[in-house]
Design a protein around this motif. Structure first.
Motif, PDB file in Angstrom:
ATOM      1  N   TYR A  97     -19.435   8.730  -9.842  1.00 21.39           N
ATOM      2  CA  TYR A  97     -18.821   7.592 -10.530  1.00 21.39           C
ATOM      3  C   TYR A  97     -17.447   7.331  -9.936  1.00 21.39           C
ATOM      4  CZ  TYR A  97     -22.436   8.457 -13.995  1.00 21.39           C
ATOM      5  OH  TYR A  97     -23.641   8.648 -14.616  1.00 21.39           O
ATOM      6  N   ILE A  98     -17.194   6.090  -9.602  1.00 15.69           N
ATOM      7  CA  ILE A  98     -15.856   5.713  -9.147  1.00 15.69           C
ATOM      8  C   ILE A  98     -15.056   5.433 -10.405  1.00 15.69           C
ATOM      9  CG2 ILE A  98     -14.475   4.023  -7.888  1.00 15.69           C
ATOM     10  CD1 ILE A  98     -16.925   3.618  -6.057  1.00 15.69           C
ATOM     11  N   SER A  99     -14.051   6.261 -10.656  1.00 14.81           N
ATOM     12  CA  SER A  99     -13.274   6.086 -11.878  1.00 14.81           C
ATOM     13  C   SER A  99     -12.041   5.219 -11.647  1.00 14.81           C
ATOM     14  CB  SER A  99     -12.870   7.440 -12.462  1.00 14.81           C
ATOM     15  OG  SER A  99     -12.022   8.133 -11.593  1.00 14.81           O
ATOM     16  N   TYR A 100     -11.603   5.100 -10.396  1.00 15.63           N
ATOM     17  CA  TYR A 100     -10.450   4.260 -10.093  1.00 15.63           C
ATOM     18  C   TYR A 100     -10.506   3.886  -8.622  1.00 15.63           C
ATOM     19  CZ  TYR A 100      -5.642   2.709  -9.522  1.00 15.63           C
ATOM     20  OH  TYR A 100      -4.525   1.962  -9.236  1.00 15.63           O
ATOM     21  N   LEU A 101     -10.242   2.639  -8.343  1.00 19.49           N
ATOM     22  CA  LEU A 101     -10.252   2.147  -6.972  1.00 19.49           C
ATOM     23  C   LEU A 101      -9.156   1.108  -6.836  1.00 19.49           C
ATOM     24  CD1 LEU A 101     -11.742   1.888  -4.196  1.00 19.49           C
ATOM     25  CD2 LEU A 101     -13.144   0.150  -5.263  1.00 19.49           C
ATOM     26  N   ASP A 102      -8.337   1.253  -5.828  1.00 19.68           N
ATOM     27  CA  ASP A 102      -7.268   0.277  -5.624  1.00 19.68           C
ATOM     28  C   ASP A 102      -6.994   0.143  -4.133  1.00 19.68           C
ATOM     29  OD1 ASP A 102      -5.349  -1.594  -6.203  1.00 19.68           O
ATOM     30  OD2 ASP A 102      -3.929  -0.194  -7.079  1.00 19.68           O
ATOM     31  N   SER A 103      -6.623  -1.034  -3.728  1.00 14.61           N
ATOM     32  CA  SER A 103      -6.265  -1.261  -2.337  1.00 14.61           C
ATOM     33  C   SER A 103      -5.227  -2.373  -2.275  1.00 14.61           C
ATOM     34  CB  SER A 103      -7.487  -1.656  -1.505  1.00 14.61           C
ATOM     35  OG  SER A 103      -8.000  -2.889  -1.952  1.00 14.61           O
ATOM     36  N   VAL A 104      -4.558  -2.441  -1.174  1.00 12.10           N
ATOM     37  CA  VAL A 104      -3.588  -3.510  -0.953  1.00 12.10           C
ATOM     38  C   VAL A 104      -3.952  -4.235   0.335  1.00 12.10           C
ATOM     39  CG1 VAL A 104      -1.710  -2.446  -2.246  1.00 12.10           C
ATOM     40  CG2 VAL A 104      -1.973  -1.916   0.162  1.00 12.10           C
ATOM     41  N   GLU A 105      -3.391  -5.410   0.521  1.00 14.25           N
ATOM     42  CA  GLU A 105      -3.802  -6.296   1.608  1.00 14.25           C
ATOM     43  C   GLU A 105      -3.116  -6.035   2.942  1.00 14.25           C
ATOM     44  OE1 GLU A 105      -3.504 -10.376   0.441  1.00 14.25           O
ATOM     45  OE2 GLU A 105      -4.517 -10.021  -1.452  1.00 14.25           O
ATOM     46  N   TYR A 106      -2.399  -4.942   3.081  1.00 14.43           N
ATOM     47  CA  TYR A 106      -1.587  -4.759   4.278  1.00 14.43           C
ATOM     48  C   TYR A 106      -2.315  -4.099   5.444  1.00 14.43           C
ATOM     49  CZ  TYR A 106       2.036  -5.899   0.952  1.00 14.43           C
ATOM     50  OH  TYR A 106       2.781  -6.519  -0.002  1.00 14.43           O
ATOM     51  N   PHE A 107      -3.596  -3.758   5.295  1.00 13.50           N
ATOM     52  CA  PHE A 107      -4.332  -3.126   6.388  1.00 13.50           C
ATOM     53  C   PHE A 107      -4.344  -4.050   7.605  1.00 13.50           C
ATOM     54  CE2 PHE A 107      -7.956  -1.898   8.919  1.00 13.50           C
ATOM     55  CZ  PHE A 107      -7.852  -0.518   8.932  1.00 13.50           C
ATOM     56  N   ARG A 108      -4.139  -3.464   8.784  1.00  9.79           N
ATOM     57  CA  ARG A 108      -4.153  -4.234  10.020  1.00  9.79           C
ATOM     58  C   ARG A 108      -5.152  -3.638  10.994  1.00  9.79           C
ATOM     59  NH1 ARG A 108      -2.457  -7.191   6.972  1.00  9.79           N
ATOM     60  NH2 ARG A 108      -0.391  -8.056   6.791  1.00  9.79           N
ATOM     61  N   PRO A 109      -5.919  -4.455  11.664  1.00  7.93           N
ATOM     62  CA  PRO A 109      -5.952  -5.909  11.573  1.00  7.93           C
ATOM     63  C   PRO A 109      -6.672  -6.346  10.303  1.00  7.93           C
ATOM     64  CG  PRO A 109      -7.602  -5.197  13.132  1.00  7.93           C
ATOM     65  CD  PRO A 109      -6.857  -3.962  12.681  1.00  7.93           C
ATOM     66  N   ARG A 110      -6.228  -7.415   9.755  1.00  3.66           N
ATOM     67  CA  ARG A 110      -6.744  -7.915   8.480  1.00  3.66           C
ATOM     68  C   ARG A 110      -8.259  -8.147   8.526  1.00  3.66           C
ATOM     69  NH1 ARG A 110      -4.006 -10.478   4.176  1.00  3.66           N
ATOM     70  NH2 ARG A 110      -5.441 -11.696   2.897  1.00  3.66           N
ATOM     71  N   ALA A 111      -8.771  -8.602   9.653  1.00  2.81           N
ATOM     72  CA  ALA A 111     -10.206  -8.895   9.783  1.00  2.81           C
ATOM     73  C   ALA A 111     -11.069  -7.642   9.630  1.00  2.81           C
ATOM     74  CB  ALA A 111     -10.477  -9.561  11.131  1.00  2.81           C
ATOM     75  N   ALA A 112     -10.504  -6.453   9.855  1.00  2.95           N
ATOM     76  CA  ALA A 112     -11.271  -5.203   9.769  1.00  2.95           C
ATOM     77  C   ALA A 112     -11.168  -4.542   8.399  1.00  2.95           C
ATOM     78  CB  ALA A 112     -10.782  -4.231  10.838  1.00  2.95           C
ATOM     79  N   ARG A 113     -10.316  -5.059   7.527  1.00  3.92           N
ATOM     80  CA  ARG A 113     -10.026  -4.403   6.253  1.00  3.92           C
ATOM     81  C   ARG A 113     -11.270  -4.157   5.406  1.00  3.92           C
ATOM     82  NH1 ARG A 113      -6.539  -7.528   2.007  1.00  3.92           N
ATOM     83  NH2 ARG A 113      -8.572  -8.081   1.235  1.00  3.92           N
ATOM     84  N   THR A 114     -12.055  -5.183   5.139  1.00  7.80           N
ATOM     85  CA  THR A 114     -13.221  -5.044   4.265  1.00  7.80           C
ATOM     86  C   THR A 114     -14.215  -4.046   4.836  1.00  7.80           C
ATOM     87  OG1 THR A 114     -12.947  -7.278   3.407  1.00  7.80           O
ATOM     88  CG2 THR A 114     -15.121  -6.280   3.156  1.00  7.80           C
ATOM     89  N   ALA A 115     -14.479  -4.111   6.125  1.00  6.81           N
ATOM     90  CA  ALA A 115     -15.431  -3.194   6.747  1.00  6.81           C
ATOM     91  C   ALA A 115     -14.946  -1.746   6.648  1.00  6.81           C
ATOM     92  CB  ALA A 115     -15.653  -3.576   8.205  1.00  6.81           C
ATOM     93  N   VAL A 116     -13.666  -1.514   6.819  1.00  5.94           N
ATOM     94  CA  VAL A 116     -13.118  -0.169   6.722  1.00  5.94           C
ATOM     95  C   VAL A 116     -13.226   0.347   5.295  1.00  5.94           C
ATOM     96  CG1 VAL A 116     -10.962   1.149   6.809  1.00  5.94           C
ATOM     97  CG2 VAL A 116     -11.604  -0.311   8.727  1.00  5.94           C
ATOM     98  N   TYR A 117     -12.856  -0.461   4.314  1.00  8.27           N
ATOM     99  CA  TYR A 117     -12.939  -0.033   2.912  1.00  8.27           C
ATOM    100  C   TYR A 117     -14.391   0.247   2.513  1.00  8.27           C
ATOM    101  CZ  TYR A 117      -8.014  -1.380   2.368  1.00  8.27           C
ATOM    102  OH  TYR A 117      -6.659  -1.485   2.484  1.00  8.27           O
ATOM    103  N   HIS A 118     -15.309  -0.567   2.991  1.00  9.17           N
ATOM    104  CA  HIS A 118     -16.739  -0.333   2.696  1.00  9.17           C
ATOM    105  C   HIS A 118     -17.225   0.970   3.322  1.00  9.17           C
ATOM    106  CE1 HIS A 118     -17.886  -4.762   1.603  1.00  9.17           C
ATOM    107  NE2 HIS A 118     -17.033  -4.215   0.762  1.00  9.17           N
ATOM    108  N   GLU A 119     -16.746   1.286   4.506  1.00  7.32           N
ATOM    109  CA  GLU A 119     -17.140   2.531   5.163  1.00  7.32           C
ATOM    110  C   GLU A 119     -16.678   3.735   4.343  1.00  7.32           C
ATOM    111  OE1 GLU A 119     -18.989   5.016   7.557  1.00  7.32           O
ATOM    112  OE2 GLU A 119     -19.043   2.882   7.966  1.00  7.32           O
ATOM    113  N   ILE A 120     -15.501   3.666   3.761  1.00  5.75           N
ATOM    114  CA  ILE A 120     -15.014   4.763   2.930  1.00  5.75           C
ATOM    115  C   ILE A 120     -15.894   4.929   1.687  1.00  5.75           C
ATOM    116  CG2 ILE A 120     -13.100   5.620   1.526  1.00  5.75           C
ATOM    117  CD1 ILE A 120     -11.245   4.093   3.470  1.00  5.75           C
ATOM    118  N   LEU A 121     -16.239   3.811   1.081  1.00  3.48           N
ATOM    119  CA  LEU A 121     -17.106   3.874  -0.101  1.00  3.48           C
ATOM    120  C   LEU A 121     -18.436   4.494   0.249  1.00  3.48           C
ATOM    121  CD1 LEU A 121     -16.428   0.410  -1.724  1.00  3.48           C
ATOM    122  CD2 LEU A 121     -15.780   2.632  -2.624  1.00  3.48           C
TER     123      LEU A 121
END
Length: 121
Positions: A97-121
């Motif tokens: 169970y994911i009890s808490y998840l938070d992220s901020v928009e400063y990941f660079r390059p911005r175009a890779a942010r979603t793919a990187v966060y999904h890989e962690i999940l």
């Protein structure tokens, strides 16, 4: 961490240049026990009519992604999870169970942010 860095390398361009700046760490990894409150135990039954256990063990983890900007590691993503093993009762058996998840928009390059966060999940 290696999978995320590999994914950035495969994207090429700006993402490939930033792969070494990404750091992922498990900052907490502890075994916990939850005491199930009596009202919960009275109102919920297991399949087949059995009672919910009074104590449930789980592993609590905190996972963070940092990215190095100008020599400073900045935390950009944090996730807390509760992991139940095969000995946990249904419905928690072998569940995470994911009890808490938070992220901020400063990941660079911005175009890779979603793919990187999904890989962690």
């Amino acid at each position: 961490e290696r999978k995320v860095q590999q994914q950035l390398a495969e994207q090429g361009g700006e993402a490939a240049k930033m792969q070494d700046s990404v750091i992922i760490r498990v900052v907490s990894n502890v075994q916990r026990e939850w005491v199930v409150p009596t009202p919960v135990r009275k109102h919920f039954l297991l399949p087949g009519g059995g009672e919910v256990r009074q104590h449930m063990s789980y592993r609590s983890k905190a996972i963070m992604l940092f990215q190095n900007f100008d020599g400073i590691d900045i935390c950009l993503f944090c996730m807390y999870v509760h992991e139940y093993n095969g000995s946990a009762p249904v419905p928690n058996k072998k569940q995470v169970y994911i009890s808490y998840l938070d992220s901020v928009e400063y990941f660079r390059p911005r175009a890779a942010r979603t793919a990187v966060y999904h890989e962690i999940l």
